[in-house]
Write a protein that holds these residues in place. Structure first.
Motif, PDB file in Angstrom:
ATOM      1  N   LEU A  75       1.863   7.473  -8.889  1.00  0.00           N
ATOM      2  CA  LEU A  75       2.600   7.048 -10.091  1.00  0.00           C
ATOM      3  C   LEU A  75       3.915   7.794 -10.214  1.00  0.00           C
ATOM      4  O   LEU A  75       4.923   7.228 -10.652  1.00  0.00           O
ATOM      5  CB  LEU A  75       1.727   7.265 -11.330  1.00  0.00           C
ATOM      6  N   ARG A  76       3.935   9.061  -9.850  1.00  0.00           N
ATOM      7  CA  ARG A  76       5.219   9.792  -9.879  1.00  0.00           C
ATOM      8  C   ARG A  76       6.205   9.187  -8.868  1.00  0.00           C
ATOM      9  O   ARG A  76       7.394   9.059  -9.154  1.00  0.00           O
ATOM     10  CB  ARG A  76       4.986  11.272  -9.572  1.00  0.00           C
ATOM     11  N   TRP A  77       5.692   8.831  -7.680  1.00  0.00           N
ATOM     12  CA  TRP A  77       6.568   8.156  -6.704  1.00  0.00           C
ATOM     13  C   TRP A  77       7.062   6.819  -7.253  1.00  0.00           C
ATOM     14  O   TRP A  77       8.224   6.458  -7.067  1.00  0.00           O
ATOM     15  CB  TRP A  77       5.776   7.949  -5.421  1.00  0.00           C
ATOM     16  N   LEU A  78       6.173   6.076  -7.956  1.00  0.00           N
ATOM     17  CA  LEU A  78       6.580   4.802  -8.554  1.00  0.00           C
ATOM     18  C   LEU A  78       7.695   5.018  -9.565  1.00  0.00           C
ATOM     19  O   LEU A  78       8.653   4.240  -9.637  1.00  0.00           O
ATOM     20  CB  LEU A  78       5.366   4.134  -9.207  1.00  0.00           C
ATOM     21  N   GLY A  79       7.596   6.089 -10.350  1.00  0.00           N
ATOM     22  CA  GLY A  79       8.669   6.386 -11.308  1.00  0.00           C
ATOM     23  C   GLY A  79       9.989   6.628 -10.618  1.00  0.00           C
ATOM     24  O   GLY A  79      11.044   6.163 -11.078  1.00  0.00           O
ATOM     25  N   GLU A  80       9.955   7.344  -9.476  1.00  0.00           N
ATOM     26  CA  GLU A  80      11.197   7.596  -8.739  1.00  0.00           C
ATOM     27  C   GLU A  80      11.762   6.297  -8.168  1.00  0.00           C
ATOM     28  O   GLU A  80      12.985   6.085  -8.176  1.00  0.00           O
ATOM     29  CB  GLU A  80      10.929   8.588  -7.613  1.00  0.00           C
TER      30      GLU A  80
ATOM     31  N   ALA B  86      -1.637  -2.120 -12.117  1.00  0.00           N
ATOM     32  CA  ALA B  86      -1.577  -2.376 -13.552  1.00  0.00           C
ATOM     33  C   ALA B  86      -0.493  -1.520 -14.219  1.00  0.00           C
ATOM     34  O   ALA B  86       0.303  -2.008 -15.024  1.00  0.00           O
ATOM     35  CB  ALA B  86      -2.941  -2.107 -14.185  1.00  0.00           C
ATOM     36  N   VAL B  87      -0.454  -0.219 -13.882  1.00  0.00           N
ATOM     37  CA  VAL B  87       0.579   0.659 -14.457  1.00  0.00           C
ATOM     38  C   VAL B  87       1.959   0.212 -14.007  1.00  0.00           C
ATOM     39  O   VAL B  87       2.930   0.228 -14.773  1.00  0.00           O
ATOM     40  CB  VAL B  87       0.319   2.124 -14.067  1.00  0.00           C
ATOM     41  N   ARG B  88       2.077  -0.232 -12.758  1.00  0.00           N
ATOM     42  CA  ARG B  88       3.361  -0.728 -12.256  1.00  0.00           C
ATOM     43  C   ARG B  88       3.833  -1.933 -13.076  1.00  0.00           C
ATOM     44  O   ARG B  88       5.011  -2.059 -13.416  1.00  0.00           O
ATOM     45  CB  ARG B  88       3.208  -1.108 -10.787  1.00  0.00           C
ATOM     46  N   GLU B  89       2.896  -2.859 -13.416  1.00  0.00           N
ATOM     47  CA  GLU B  89       3.266  -4.014 -14.228  1.00  0.00           C
ATOM     48  C   GLU B  89       3.744  -3.589 -15.611  1.00  0.00           C
ATOM     49  O   GLU B  89       4.718  -4.125 -16.139  1.00  0.00           O
ATOM     50  CB  GLU B  89       2.058  -4.958 -14.335  1.00  0.00           C
TER      51      GLU B  89
ATOM     52  N   ARG C 228       0.835  -1.193   0.000  1.00  0.00           N
ATOM     53  CA  ARG C 228       0.000   0.000   0.000  1.00  0.00           C
ATOM     54  C   ARG C 228       0.870   1.242   0.000  1.00  0.00           C
ATOM     55  O   ARG C 228       1.300   1.696   1.053  1.00  0.00           O
ATOM     56  CB  ARG C 228      -0.913   0.005   1.225  1.00  0.00           C
ATOM     57  N   PRO C 229       1.172   1.800  -1.181  1.00  0.00           N
ATOM     58  CA  PRO C 229       1.932   3.058  -1.213  1.00  0.00           C
ATOM     59  C   PRO C 229       1.145   4.149  -0.491  1.00  0.00           C
ATOM     60  O   PRO C 229      -0.025   4.375  -0.795  1.00  0.00           O
ATOM     61  CB  PRO C 229       2.059   3.349  -2.710  1.00  0.00           C
TER      62      PRO C 229
END
Length: 649
Positions: A520-525, A557-560, A507-508
């Motif tokens: 999603l921006r945090w996921l990119g980092e 889904a975007v993470r995958e 759970r981000p």
């Protein structure tokens, strides 16, 4: 000779004497520090030597395996202390004592190994009577002689260190007295040439210095003017204030450490997850009460035993297979599910969610495995019950479909009846689809609940445990439980890091607090830090409000898709665009300039990695949300993956 010149000469002489005495004080303080360090080392050596004698007698008299392990562990500790003390000993007599002690200890260890082999070789029913063997008794007598000599040397070493420490302390006192006498003499000489104002200032300084010398650090020397005497008073006041602050802080820290010691023990004992540590031989070194309850045995029945001696063979074999990469390659095994039966007489299948991490020694080698175990048996039963309900509904739908087909064959002329049957069939299909969506949402809510419990309960308690363990480590005497405290501290710190990583994966925090775009921006980092993936984000700025469960599904889904760029695209750059369409759909595009879809596409469609999402799962879950998912090749190379999700509640 003028008054000013005489004053300068006297000041120069006084300063020279002060420098000399200060240098002597510095040298004496260094000698005192060395003597104190040697004295502490001698105390540790004597304590270890006498302790190992106790373990030796306990093993020989009673044949306890635990006593043998502690005996040889103390042998290693004594050898290490003697080897550590040799470079520090700058006194000839201390060096000779350490050399003799090292030889006595080496002989004792060598004979000890022969004694253990002899006691194991002699077949007796009761290990406590193994020492009645004549050869073992002779070996034991030789060990006692060596240990007696080693004890005498340890006592002698402690006496030498204590004598040196006392001499250094006396020297420090004498030099301090000399410094005070010289300062008083200089004060008297200078007072003869100063005016009445200077006499008053010196009297003030002397009065305040006497107060400080008496132990009252709350006051300082009153400073007037800008001469050397005033500057010295300021420096003295600064040092006095620092000593006072440091002493107060030290007392406060000691008080906090003592208060936190009991709390640390309570947290480790009552934490709601199982914690354990095993060595390379897969023997339990330590564990908490919760894990002992999960395994159905007490802590005493775990410590010192291999995993296959505690758990059933099937469960033990599965766990040993999971531990192999941790011990051989130092890898972390996270969130793996283990299942099995603990009691053959009660065939209940248990499920555990476990994470295993390597225990790294000071030399950088893997010395064991530490882990966290969470019992998820009830959750698995709930999932099985939901699966059974879903299967029952599917069978019900199939039966109704068969009935509708039979009715359609026999009642082709009754259009109204057929229309009603078709409406009923559509309603049942919609109901099935709604239930599938509810199951997906329940999965996200369960993921959120587990992450919340790990963060709010286990994580917070382990952080508090780490703080209190550090407090405990500085409050106990030197050498006492130091290695155990360091190991437990490392375990708790590693467990805190693993729980934080697991919580962020489940759970981000940004997903719940700041929304999908920020998450999603945090996921990119995160992917940039872990894999070097450079991500460009574009957002149209329109409102794109979604329920948390749907946000979580879209985020996974975007993470995958971004992980597929890292794994299969052959490029380190991708672009993520978020927009709101005119028909109230959230549109997310993940674009890269890589190799495009090829032979890897079919494998990626069926692959389920990176948190349980493959492209096939992505398509299925997005469709359950009422949206659509597509992946296409670009003409210039690369792929474009598009997700569309309705924004309605």
């Amino acid at each position: 000779m003028t008054f000013a010149r005489r004053l300068r000469i006297i000041s120069l002489l006084s300063f020279t004497l002060l420098v000399i005495v200060t240098a002597l004080l510095a040298w004496s303080f260094r000698e005192l520090s060395v003597a104190e360090r040697n004295h502490v080392m001698a105390d540790q050596i004597q304590s270890t030597v006498f302790h190992r004698v106790t373990m030796r007698d306990e093993y020989f008299l009673f044949g306890l395996e635990r006593a043998r392990e502690q005996w040889f562990a103390l042998n290693d500790a004594a050898t290490h202390l003697l080897a550590q003390g040799l470079p520090q000993a700058d006194d000839h007599s201390a060096t000779q004592i350490l050399e003799r002690s090292r030889l006595y200890l080496a002989d004792s260890v060598q004979i000890s190994k022969r004694l253990v082999e002899q006691m194991r070789r002699v077949p007796v029913a009761d290990p406590a009577v193994a020492h009645h063997d004549e050869f073992a008794s002779r070996l034991y007598s030789q060990i006692m002689l060596r240990d007696s000599a080693l004890q005498r040397e340890a006592v002698l070493l402690q006496k030498v260190a204590r004598d040196r420490f006392e001499r250094a302390g006396e020297r420090m006192i004498y030099l301090t007295l000399l410094l005070v006498i010289l300062m008083a003499l200089g004060t008297i000489i200078n007072a003869a040439f100063l005016t009445g104002v200077l006499r008053r200032r010196m009297a003030t300084i002397k009065r305040d210095a006497d107060v400080i010398a008496a132990g009252d650090l709350s006051r300082g020397i009153e400073v007037e003017g800008n001469d050397e005497l005033a500057e010295l008073a300021r420096v003295f006041n600064s040092v006095t204030h620092k000593i006072r602050d440091y002493t107060q802080a030290l007392h406060d820290s000691e008080k906090r450490y003592r208060m936190q010691l009991q709390e640390l023990a309570n947290i480790y004992t009552h934490t709601p997850v199982g914690l354990f540590v095993v060595d390379r031989e897969l023997r339990y070194l330590r564990l908490n009460e919760h894990l002992a309850q999960l395994n159905g045995k007490s802590i005493c029945e775990h410590v010192g035993r291999r995993i296959d001696e505690v758990l059933p063979p099937g469960v033990a074999a599965r766990i040993e297979e999971l531990w192999r990469p941790v011990l051989e390659r130092g890898e972390c095994v996270l969130n793996v599910e283990v299942q099995g039966e603990l009691d053959p007489t009660d065939p209940v299948l248990h499920h555990w969610l476990a994470s295993y991490q390597p225990l790294i020694s000071e030399a950088g080698e893997v010395s064991g495995v530490m882990g966290v175990v969470l019992d998820i048996t009830e959750r698995k039963r709930t999932e099985e019950m939901l699966a059974g309900v879903r299967q029952h509904l599917e069978e019900e739908v199939q039966q109704r479909t068969a009935k509708l087909q039979l009715i359609n064959e026999h009642l082709t002329q009754e259009i109204e009846i057929r229309k009603k049957v078709e409406v009923e069939l559509l309603r049942q299909q919609q109901k099935l689809q709604d239930m599938a969506l509810d199951l997906a949402m329940a999965e996200e809510r369960e993921r959120d609940r587990i992450a919340s419990e790990l963060h709010d309960q286990v994580g917070q308690r382990l952080i508090l445990a780490k703080i209190k363990l550090d407090a405990l480590a500085s409050s106990v005497p030197d050498g006492e439980c130091e290695s155990e405290a360091e190991v437990v501290g490392g375990l708790v710190q590693q467990t805190i890091q693993d729980i934080r990583s697991l919580t962020f994966q489940l759970r981000p925090p940004l997903l719940a607090s700041a929304g999908l775009e920020a998450a999603l921006r945090w996921l990119g980092e995160e992917l940039s830090a872990d894999f070097g993936l450079q991500t460009e984000f574009r957002d149209d700025g329109k409102d794109k409000t979604l329920p948390y469960e749907i946000r979580s599904t879209v985020f996974q889904a975007v993470r995958e898709l971004m992980l597929n760029v890292v794994k299969h695209a052959g490029t380190q750059r991708c672009r993520v665009a978020l927009s709101r369409s005119e028909d109230d759909f959230l549109v997310i595009g993940v674009e890269d300039d890589g190799v495009g879809l090829g032979r890897e596409h079919d494998a990626a469609e069926s692959r389920s990695g990176s948190g349980g999402f493959g492209l096939a799962n992505v398509r299925q879950k997005i469709q359950h949300l009422g949206g659509s998912f597509s992946v296409t090749n670009k003409a210039a190379g690369g792929t474009v993956a598009t997700i569309k999700v309705p924004l309605r509640a």
